[in-house]
Motif scaffolding. Structure first.
Motif, mmCIF file in Angstrom:
data_model
loop_
_atom_site.group_PDB
_atom_site.id
_atom_site.type_symbol
_atom_site.label_atom_id
_atom_site.label_comp_id
_atom_site.label_asym_id
_atom_site.label_seq_id
_atom_site.Cartn_x
_atom_site.Cartn_y
_atom_site.Cartn_z
ATOM 1 N N GLU A 30 -3.359 36.079 0.112
ATOM 2 C CA GLU A 30 -2.175 37.029 -0.453
ATOM 3 C C GLU A 30 -0.969 36.865 0.618
ATOM 4 O OE1 GLU A 30 -0.106 39.676 -2.488
ATOM 5 O OE2 GLU A 30 -1.921 38.714 -3.083
ATOM 6 N N ALA A 31 -1.193 36.809 1.666
ATOM 7 C CA ALA A 31 -0.108 36.449 2.886
ATOM 8 C C ALA A 31 0.637 35.422 2.653
ATOM 9 C CB ALA A 31 -0.612 36.753 4.367
ATOM 10 N N ARG A 34 2.835 35.576 -0.531
ATOM 11 C CA ARG A 34 3.957 36.353 -0.365
ATOM 12 C C ARG A 34 5.024 35.447 0.560
ATOM 13 N NH1 ARG A 34 2.071 42.646 0.475
ATOM 14 N NH2 ARG A 34 0.977 42.728 -1.463
ATOM 15 N N ARG A 38 8.773 34.110 -0.779
ATOM 16 C CA ARG A 38 10.216 34.407 -0.075
ATOM 17 C C ARG A 38 10.397 33.234 0.859
ATOM 18 N NH1 ARG A 38 6.856 38.598 -0.890
ATOM 19 N NH2 ARG A 38 7.655 40.843 -1.382
ATOM 20 N N PHE A 48 5.967 36.062 10.102
ATOM 21 C CA PHE A 48 6.032 36.821 8.917
ATOM 22 C C PHE A 48 4.786 37.059 8.441
ATOM 23 C CE2 PHE A 48 5.932 36.589 4.373
ATOM 24 C CZ PHE A 48 6.782 37.618 3.952
ATOM 25 N N HIS A 51 2.639 39.568 10.289
ATOM 26 C CA HIS A 51 3.142 40.913 9.893
ATOM 27 C C HIS A 51 2.671 41.336 8.476
ATOM 28 C CE1 HIS A 51 5.887 44.210 9.648
ATOM 29 N NE2 HIS A 51 6.184 43.891 8.204
ATOM 30 N N VAL A 52 2.353 40.447 7.561
ATOM 31 C CA VAL A 52 2.043 40.595 6.140
ATOM 32 C C VAL A 52 0.580 40.917 6.283
ATOM 33 C CG1 VAL A 52 1.888 39.649 4.027
ATOM 34 C CG2 VAL A 52 3.957 39.459 5.190
ATOM 35 N N ASN A 55 -0.418 44.376 7.605
ATOM 36 C CA ASN A 55 -0.080 45.382 6.602
ATOM 37 C C ASN A 55 -1.092 45.214 5.410
ATOM 38 O OD1 ASN A 55 2.278 46.464 7.855
ATOM 39 N ND2 ASN A 55 3.708 45.236 7.052
ATOM 40 N N LEU A 56 -1.485 44.202 4.953
ATOM 41 C CA LEU A 56 -2.422 44.234 4.061
ATOM 42 C C LEU A 56 -3.866 44.750 4.377
ATOM 43 C CD1 LEU A 56 -1.572 40.591 2.557
ATOM 44 C CD2 LEU A 56 -1.312 42.640 1.299
#
Length: 148
Positions: A30-31, A34, A38, A48, A51-52, A55-56
């Motif tokens: 998923e990261a 994403r 982007r 990035f 970080h993602v 958060n997930l």
């Protein structure tokens, strides 16, 4: 190329967070998805991704906690045993306050440079250095270092 080079690092870090190999792979995928969405706007893909995925993992923890609180946890998943303090380094890191724990995990476990940790947690490098210094002091105290 980035995917092949970084997937094991990101998935390994994610596994440290969620302690479930399949979930870690899913969150890592998923990261990357994403990141791809982007790609044009992301300057530093590696921070990035960390970080993602952090958060997930937090979202997964919240979802699991809500499911346990409401009694809707999946029966197929065994209930996590109550966390016993084993006195080890991992246990001590797990008991750090969230900002300190995240900095330690990214710096020591994910092997990111201070600048990359700063980009991943969206804080200045000086703040990351302070968090790491404070975390080392807390860990020394928790692990019974007489020089702490």
């Amino acid at each position: 190329m980035l995917y092949q080079r970084e997937f094991p690092n990101i998935a390994g870090y994610c596994f440290l967070l969620v302690r479930d190999e399949e979930l870690a792979r899913d969150l890592t995928q998923e990261a990357f998805a994403r990141l791809l969405a982007r790609w044009v706007t992301v300057r530093e893909p590696r921070p990035f991704l960390f970080h993602v995925v952090t958060n997930l993992a937090r979202d997964a923890w919240r979802k699991d906690r809500r499911a346990r609180e409401t009694g809707t946890a999946l029966a197929a998943q065994p209930a996590a045993p109550a966390a016993a303090h084993d006195g080890g380094v991992r246990d001590a890191v797990a008991r750090l306050p969230e900002p300190h724990r995240t900095a330690v995990e990214l710096y020591y476990y994910a092997d990111l440079a201070v600048a990359d940790v700063a980009a991943a947690v969206r804080r200045p490098p000086g703040t990351v250095k302070r968090l790491l210094s404070e975390a080392r002091a807390m860990l020394a105290t928790a692990l019974g270092d007489p020089d702490a």
